[in-house]
Design a protein around this motif. Structure first.
Motif, PDB file in Angstrom:
ATOM      1  N   ALA A  23       0.831  -1.211   0.000  1.00  0.00           N
ATOM      2  CA  ALA A  23       0.000   0.000   0.000  1.00  0.00           C
ATOM      3  C   ALA A  23       0.865   1.260   0.000  1.00  0.00           C
ATOM      4  CB  ALA A  23      -0.935  -0.004   1.206  1.00  0.00           C
ATOM      5  N   SER A  24       1.976   1.224   0.703  1.00  0.00           N
ATOM      6  CA  SER A  24       2.875   2.378   0.736  1.00  0.00           C
ATOM      7  C   SER A  24       3.510   2.621  -0.626  1.00  0.00           C
ATOM      8  CB  SER A  24       3.973   2.173   1.783  1.00  0.00           C
ATOM      9  OG  SER A  24       3.405   2.045   3.061  1.00  0.00           O
ATOM     10  N   ILE A  25       3.907   1.554  -1.299  1.00  0.00           N
ATOM     11  CA  ILE A  25       4.486   1.692  -2.639  1.00  0.00           C
ATOM     12  C   ILE A  25       3.440   2.263  -3.602  1.00  0.00           C
ATOM     13  CG2 ILE A  25       5.350   0.384  -4.635  1.00  0.00           C
ATOM     14  CD1 ILE A  25       6.746  -1.480  -2.533  1.00  0.00           C
ATOM     15  N   ALA A  26       2.198   1.771  -3.487  1.00  0.00           N
ATOM     16  CA  ALA A  26       1.125   2.290  -4.348  1.00  0.00           C
ATOM     17  C   ALA A  26       0.887   3.770  -4.084  1.00  0.00           C
ATOM     18  CB  ALA A  26      -0.159   1.486  -4.128  1.00  0.00           C
ATOM     19  N   LEU A  27       0.892   4.157  -2.818  1.00  0.00           N
ATOM     20  CA  LEU A  27       0.702   5.568  -2.485  1.00  0.00           C
ATOM     21  C   LEU A  27       1.865   6.406  -2.996  1.00  0.00           C
ATOM     22  CD1 LEU A  27      -1.108   7.617  -1.073  1.00  0.00           C
ATOM     23  CD2 LEU A  27       0.140   7.134   1.042  1.00  0.00           C
ATOM     24  N   PHE A  28       3.063   5.887  -2.866  1.00  0.00           N
ATOM     25  CA  PHE A  28       4.251   6.576  -3.361  1.00  0.00           C
ATOM     26  C   PHE A  28       4.181   6.754  -4.878  1.00  0.00           C
ATOM     27  CE2 PHE A  28       8.741   6.703  -4.687  1.00  0.00           C
ATOM     28  CZ  PHE A  28       9.171   7.775  -3.927  1.00  0.00           C
ATOM     29  N   LEU A  60      -7.341   1.836  -4.932  1.00  0.00           N
ATOM     30  CA  LEU A  60      -7.944   0.630  -4.351  1.00  0.00           C
ATOM     31  C   LEU A  60      -6.898  -0.184  -3.588  1.00  0.00           C
ATOM     32  CD1 LEU A  60     -10.238  -0.470  -7.308  1.00  0.00           C
ATOM     33  CD2 LEU A  60     -10.965   0.503  -5.114  1.00  0.00           C
ATOM     34  N   VAL A  61      -5.701  -0.274  -4.130  1.00  0.00           N
ATOM     35  CA  VAL A  61      -4.616  -0.995  -3.441  1.00  0.00           C
ATOM     36  C   VAL A  61      -4.317  -0.329  -2.102  1.00  0.00           C
ATOM     37  CG1 VAL A  61      -2.159  -1.588  -3.537  1.00  0.00           C
ATOM     38  CG2 VAL A  61      -3.591  -1.890  -5.563  1.00  0.00           C
ATOM     39  N   VAL A  62      -4.225   0.990  -2.110  1.00  0.00           N
ATOM     40  CA  VAL A  62      -3.937   1.725  -0.867  1.00  0.00           C
ATOM     41  C   VAL A  62      -5.074   1.537   0.130  1.00  0.00           C
ATOM     42  CG1 VAL A  62      -3.640   4.036   0.132  1.00  0.00           C
ATOM     43  CG2 VAL A  62      -2.458   3.432  -1.980  1.00  0.00           C
ATOM     44  N   THR A  63      -6.297   1.770  -0.308  1.00  0.00           N
ATOM     45  CA  THR A  63      -7.450   1.736   0.600  1.00  0.00           C
ATOM     46  C   THR A  63      -7.643   0.377   1.247  1.00  0.00           C
ATOM     47  OG1 THR A  63      -8.537   3.432  -0.727  1.00  0.00           O
ATOM     48  CG2 THR A  63      -9.934   2.116   0.730  1.00  0.00           C
TER      49      THR A  63
END
Length: 168
Positions: A23-28, A60-63
């Motif tokens: 999720a952190s990588i997706a947010l980044f 969606l990945v992050v959430t």
């Protein structure tokens, strides 16, 4: 039984860490994508079409990754003051009921998402040319995590002597 449950809980700790990392990588990845969208729209006067569709999947990945992680660590949204205003046995029963409801919800979410992955896999997302079913994978993985982590909390309340269900 309690020893097996504690081992499963420890494995859950590492799985939840993987949820957090992904999720952190997706947010980044979302930050430069949003910057590119703004730059393309207002400076180049040509919006990159792939950014919006890709950003929705990453959101969606992050959430749902963070939602599963938060269930494992006990940091999910809840209204504790209501539950804590009751006597200890009632509070414990309410906490257990919450874990059971979250287990059922997560299992339902994962099952419904799996059906959506399968039924939408043959169609492509127009702008990024990947299967439409990919949009539902974060819901599937997040729902499975919510179900498993909630079930572990409920089982810990039943099996362990002290009855604590807080994440270790």
């Amino acid at each position: 039984m309690s020893r097996i449950l504690l081992v499963i809980d420890r494995v859950g700790y590492y799985v939840a860490g993987a949820y957090l990392v992904v999720a952190s990588i997706a947010l980044f990845a979302l930050v430069p994508m949003a910057g590119w969208l703004v730059f393309g729209r207002y400076v180049l006067n040509a919006s990159p079409t792939w950014v919006e569709a890709s950003s929705l999947i990453l959101m969606l990945v992050v959430t749902f990754g963070i939602a599963a992680y938060a269930v494992r660590t006990g940091e999910h949204l809840s209204i504790d003051f209501v539950r804590e205003s009751f006597p200890k046995p009632v509070e414990r029963a309410m906490r257990f009921a919450c874990h059971v409801v979250l287990t059922v919800f997560g299992a339902w979410m994962a099952t419904a998402s799996w059906a959506n992955v399968v039924s939408n896999w043959s169609r492509d997302i127009p702008l990024i040319h990947i299967p439409e079913g990919v949009r539902h994978i974060p819901l599937l993985v997040g729902g499975a995590g919510i179900a498993v982590f909630s079930l572990i909390h409920a089982l810990k309340m039943i099996v362990l002597k002290d009855g604590e269900d807080a994440a270790s």
